[in-house]
Design a protein around this motif. Sequence first.
Motif, PDB file in Angstrom:
ATOM      1  N   PHE A   1       8.449   8.214   0.048  1.00 12.91           N
ATOM      2  CA  PHE A   1       7.120   7.650  -0.143  1.00 12.91           C
ATOM      3  C   PHE A   1       7.176   6.674  -1.318  1.00 12.91           C
ATOM      4  O   PHE A   1       8.141   6.649  -2.095  1.00 12.91           O
ATOM      5  CB  PHE A   1       6.078   8.741  -0.414  1.00 12.91           C
ATOM      6  CG  PHE A   1       6.307   9.487  -1.701  1.00 12.91           C
ATOM      7  CD1 PHE A   1       5.686   9.090  -2.880  1.00 12.91           C
ATOM      8  CD2 PHE A   1       7.158  10.598  -1.745  1.00 12.91           C
ATOM      9  CE1 PHE A   1       5.896   9.784  -4.055  1.00 12.91           C
ATOM     10  CE2 PHE A   1       7.371  11.285  -2.919  1.00 12.91           C
ATOM     11  CZ  PHE A   1       6.747  10.880  -4.082  1.00 12.91           C
ATOM     12  N   GLY A   2       6.151   5.845  -1.438  1.00  9.70           N
ATOM     13  CA  GLY A   2       6.104   4.908  -2.548  1.00  9.70           C
ATOM     14  C   GLY A   2       4.935   3.955  -2.417  1.00  9.70           C
ATOM     15  O   GLY A   2       4.069   4.096  -1.552  1.00  9.70           O
ATOM     16  N   GLY A   3       4.931   2.926  -3.273  1.00  8.05           N
ATOM     17  CA  GLY A   3       3.878   1.915  -3.314  1.00  8.05           C
ATOM     18  C   GLY A   3       4.092   1.021  -4.525  1.00  8.05           C
ATOM     19  O   GLY A   3       4.789   1.390  -5.473  1.00  8.05           O
ATOM     20  N   SER A   4       3.515  -0.178  -4.497  1.00  7.69           N
ATOM     21  CA  SER A   4       3.697  -1.096  -5.625  1.00  7.69           C
ATOM     22  C   SER A   4       2.600  -2.150  -5.609  1.00  7.69           C
ATOM     23  O   SER A   4       1.973  -2.412  -4.575  1.00  7.69           O
ATOM     24  CB  SER A   4       5.070  -1.782  -5.562  1.00  7.69           C
ATOM     25  OG  SER A   4       5.158  -2.608  -4.421  1.00  7.69           O
TER      26      SER A   4
ATOM     27  N   ASP B   1       0.835  -1.205   0.000  1.00  8.36           N
ATOM     28  CA  ASP B   1       0.000   0.000   0.000  1.00  8.36           C
ATOM     29  C   ASP B   1       0.871   1.257   0.000  1.00  8.36           C
ATOM     30  O   ASP B   1       2.060   1.229   0.353  1.00  8.36           O
ATOM     31  CB  ASP B   1      -0.912   0.003   1.228  1.00  8.36           C
ATOM     32  CG  ASP B   1      -2.087  -0.947   1.045  1.00  8.36           C
ATOM     33  OD1 ASP B   1      -2.621  -1.029  -0.069  1.00  8.36           O
ATOM     34  OD2 ASP B   1      -2.438  -1.626   2.027  1.00  8.36           O
ATOM     35  N   ASP B   2       0.236   2.362  -0.392  1.00 14.87           N
ATOM     36  CA  ASP B   2       0.947   3.638  -0.377  1.00 14.87           C
ATOM     37  C   ASP B   2       1.523   3.903   1.016  1.00 14.87           C
ATOM     38  O   ASP B   2       0.813   3.790   2.023  1.00 14.87           O
ATOM     39  CB  ASP B   2      -0.018   4.768  -0.750  1.00 14.87           C
ATOM     40  CG  ASP B   2      -0.687   4.519  -2.087  1.00 14.87           C
ATOM     41  OD1 ASP B   2      -0.194   5.016  -3.089  1.00 14.87           O
ATOM     42  OD2 ASP B   2      -1.711   3.784  -2.099  1.00 14.87           O
ATOM     43  N   TRP B   3       2.793   4.238   1.072  1.00 14.76           N
ATOM     44  CA  TRP B   3       3.453   4.484   2.343  1.00 14.76           C
ATOM     45  C   TRP B   3       4.192   5.824   2.288  1.00 14.76           C
ATOM     46  O   TRP B   3       4.576   6.306   1.226  1.00 14.76           O
ATOM     47  CB  TRP B   3       4.417   3.357   2.697  1.00 14.76           C
ATOM     48  CG  TRP B   3       5.463   3.091   1.650  1.00 14.76           C
ATOM     49  CD1 TRP B   3       5.365   2.264   0.588  1.00 14.76           C
ATOM     50  CD2 TRP B   3       6.760   3.696   1.574  1.00 14.76           C
ATOM     51  NE1 TRP B   3       6.503   2.282  -0.165  1.00 14.76           N
ATOM     52  CE2 TRP B   3       7.383   3.152   0.416  1.00 14.76           C
ATOM     53  CE3 TRP B   3       7.445   4.620   2.346  1.00 14.76           C
ATOM     54  CZ2 TRP B   3       8.670   3.532   0.039  1.00 14.76           C
ATOM     55  CZ3 TRP B   3       8.727   4.996   1.971  1.00 14.76           C
ATOM     56  CH2 TRP B   3       9.327   4.442   0.827  1.00 14.76           C
ATOM     57  N   HIS B   4       4.385   6.410   3.480  1.00 16.40           N
ATOM     58  CA  HIS B   4       5.075   7.698   3.595  1.00 16.40           C
ATOM     59  C   HIS B   4       5.810   7.698   4.924  1.00 16.40           C
ATOM     60  O   HIS B   4       5.196   7.727   5.991  1.00 16.40           O
ATOM     61  CB  HIS B   4       4.069   8.860   3.519  1.00 16.40           C
ATOM     62  CG  HIS B   4       4.702  10.203   3.688  1.00 16.40           C
ATOM     63  ND1 HIS B   4       3.985  11.315   4.123  1.00 16.40           N
ATOM     64  CD2 HIS B   4       5.977  10.629   3.513  1.00 16.40           C
ATOM     65  CE1 HIS B   4       4.792  12.346   4.185  1.00 16.40           C
ATOM     66  NE2 HIS B   4       6.018  11.952   3.828  1.00 16.40           N
ATOM     67  N   ARG B   5       7.120   7.634   4.845  1.00 19.38           N
ATOM     68  CA  ARG B   5       7.946   7.623   6.051  1.00 19.38           C
ATOM     69  C   ARG B   5       9.058   8.655   5.900  1.00 19.38           C
ATOM     70  O   ARG B   5       9.877   8.554   4.977  1.00 19.38           O
ATOM     71  CB  ARG B   5       8.554   6.240   6.282  1.00 19.38           C
ATOM     72  CG  ARG B   5       7.547   5.178   6.672  1.00 19.38           C
ATOM     73  CD  ARG B   5       8.229   3.892   7.068  1.00 19.38           C
ATOM     74  NE  ARG B   5       8.937   3.302   5.952  1.00 19.38           N
ATOM     75  CZ  ARG B   5       8.389   2.443   5.091  1.00 19.38           C
ATOM     76  NH1 ARG B   5       7.108   2.098   5.237  1.00 19.38           N
ATOM     77  NH2 ARG B   5       9.100   1.942   4.117  1.00 19.38           N
ATOM     78  N   GLY B   6       9.055   9.631   6.801  1.00 20.38           N
ATOM     79  CA  GLY B   6      10.060  10.668   6.737  1.00 20.38           C
ATOM     80  C   GLY B   6       9.935  11.457   5.447  1.00 20.38           C
ATOM     81  O   GLY B   6       8.893  11.996   5.104  1.00 20.38           O
ATOM     82  N   GLY B   7      11.010  11.502   4.701  1.00 23.47           N
ATOM     83  CA  GLY B   7      10.987  12.237   3.444  1.00 23.47           C
ATOM     84  C   GLY B   7      10.882  11.340   2.235  1.00 23.47           C
ATOM     85  O   GLY B   7      11.204  11.770   1.115  1.00 23.47           O
TER      86      GLY B   7
END
Length: 557
Positions: free
Chosen positions: A329-332, A321-327
């Motif tokens: 982000f991504g997803g697949s 799932d879409d993720w956002h950690r610190g600076g």
Amino acid sequence: MSTEFSEAAGKSSETNPLRISNCFHLAVGAANILAGGVVAFLIARQVEEDGVGVLPLLAVAAILLVVGLHQTAQAWRDDKFKFHPDHIGGFAVPEKFNTNGRANEAGYVVEVLNDGVQPPPTPDNALLKKLYSWLPKLELAPQVIRWHAETQVLRIVNLTVAVLGLLLMWVFSRPDVFALLVPFYLLLAIDPAAVWRNAWRGRGGDQQLDRPKAPTPAKTVGILLLSIFVPILLGMLPAEALPRLPVTTSSIVIPTVCAMAAMLVASALFVLSLRAQTRDLSTSGVGHLIRKDVEVAVGSGLIGSLEGDLPYPRKQLAHTDDWHRGGEFGGSLLVEAEQEVNAIGNHGSALGAIARAWNDKEQWPLVGLGGLGVAMGLAGTMLAVLFTLAPSLTTGLVALALFSASQFALLAARGLWNRVDFRSTIYRIRYGGNCSTGQRVAGNSVTGPGSLSETTVRVDHVKFAVCVARLQSVAFARGGSRYIQSVDLRLDECEVQYQRIHDHYANVMRRKGMAYREEHLVRSLVQGEQLPKLPDGGAQEASRAQLLETVAKGTTQ
């Protein structure tokens, strides 16, 4: 890992790859049942005269009936295959993708998408290396086909060594020595335990035949030397010092020659069938369509939205799932969709299907191999009946030899007939990048009624990689693992996915814009300002009136 399917896609795909093989099995099975019934009837009429002397003949009748019923039941059981999406096997993965007994199917598919279908290494055996030089396409064949090819080459070499040993022994030995040693060569050609085990198991695919040991040079030279020197050494002994068999030499030699000749012909036809089965399927295009100019809204549920719009039936191989950690982000996602069976229908008669297969350059060796198995099986059945009428060791051993060669030919051909081709589409979408966050404040908290603050995310860099590929795969058993044969990158479908990514971003921005406008209306109402007239009228005016009514209720409470 499960498969989702819609009502239309939930219908099973029907195929009948074993139709011709079933015809061959039914022919031999019916002959064995008929012969067993006739023999049992004849024995029943003379049981009062011969008593327990008919028990060996009764055992022959029972074996014919049991084998015939087994062959008939096998043909009926495998009459048609129905492939429901949930019953389609996964991909066969190489050993390096097996960790702790679990297959990393997703990792293997990603490697295929990146590098294409890579053939496994060839065996480190001088004889098998010659096989791959003679059949260059065999290296790209599925592992089951390669396994069968290697097995039959080893079998042919073993038989050839046995034939040469028999000829050398015949040249260098006296008649009494030859009669004493020839039964050992009969056992080299016929293994009764393996014949019964393979006939009873009767399975196609990668478990149908036992693989012989590789004929090492030492073993080959040893058999040939023993075939020369053992007869010479035994010939030095006086004739009366050697034991004598209670049977004639011809009663052993004839079945041995028949067994070796039949197995050599069947093995040669099998190799020709394998050569025809090595289709020229290779990678026509792999890789990903990469872009860095695509806009993305961080944390907007892009991956879930894209996967939800993929066609049915579909099977999720990997998902992040879409993720956002610190600076960062991504997803697949990695999904296999639209699994289809290249169905083989039941059009026309059985004889017509056999005739069409005989005229097909890929299938005629298989028809020849199966036809040879039927011919040897019928001949063996007739000799078995003759053995019950006029018992003779030669007749019985020749019947066993033909039955052994028949079972080998029928089961070997069945292993190649049992081929089901599949088509499917692989969707792989992944993105990642860097971003920075900050606080945005709107309004006047000193002289005004308040302010609005929110966390904003600014995308500094993002890279998308999209791959939509059409896969061709093949399985050799119902529910068996599928071997990937070819992969074709579909650039037009990749563009469709990029358009969906663009549409998702536009939709997110539109909804954010609507939220900002509604917030502006609320602030204007609280400050007592004249509300601006929305340009779209119609539905937006109705939404504006509803918003005013909601805010008014909130201020009066």
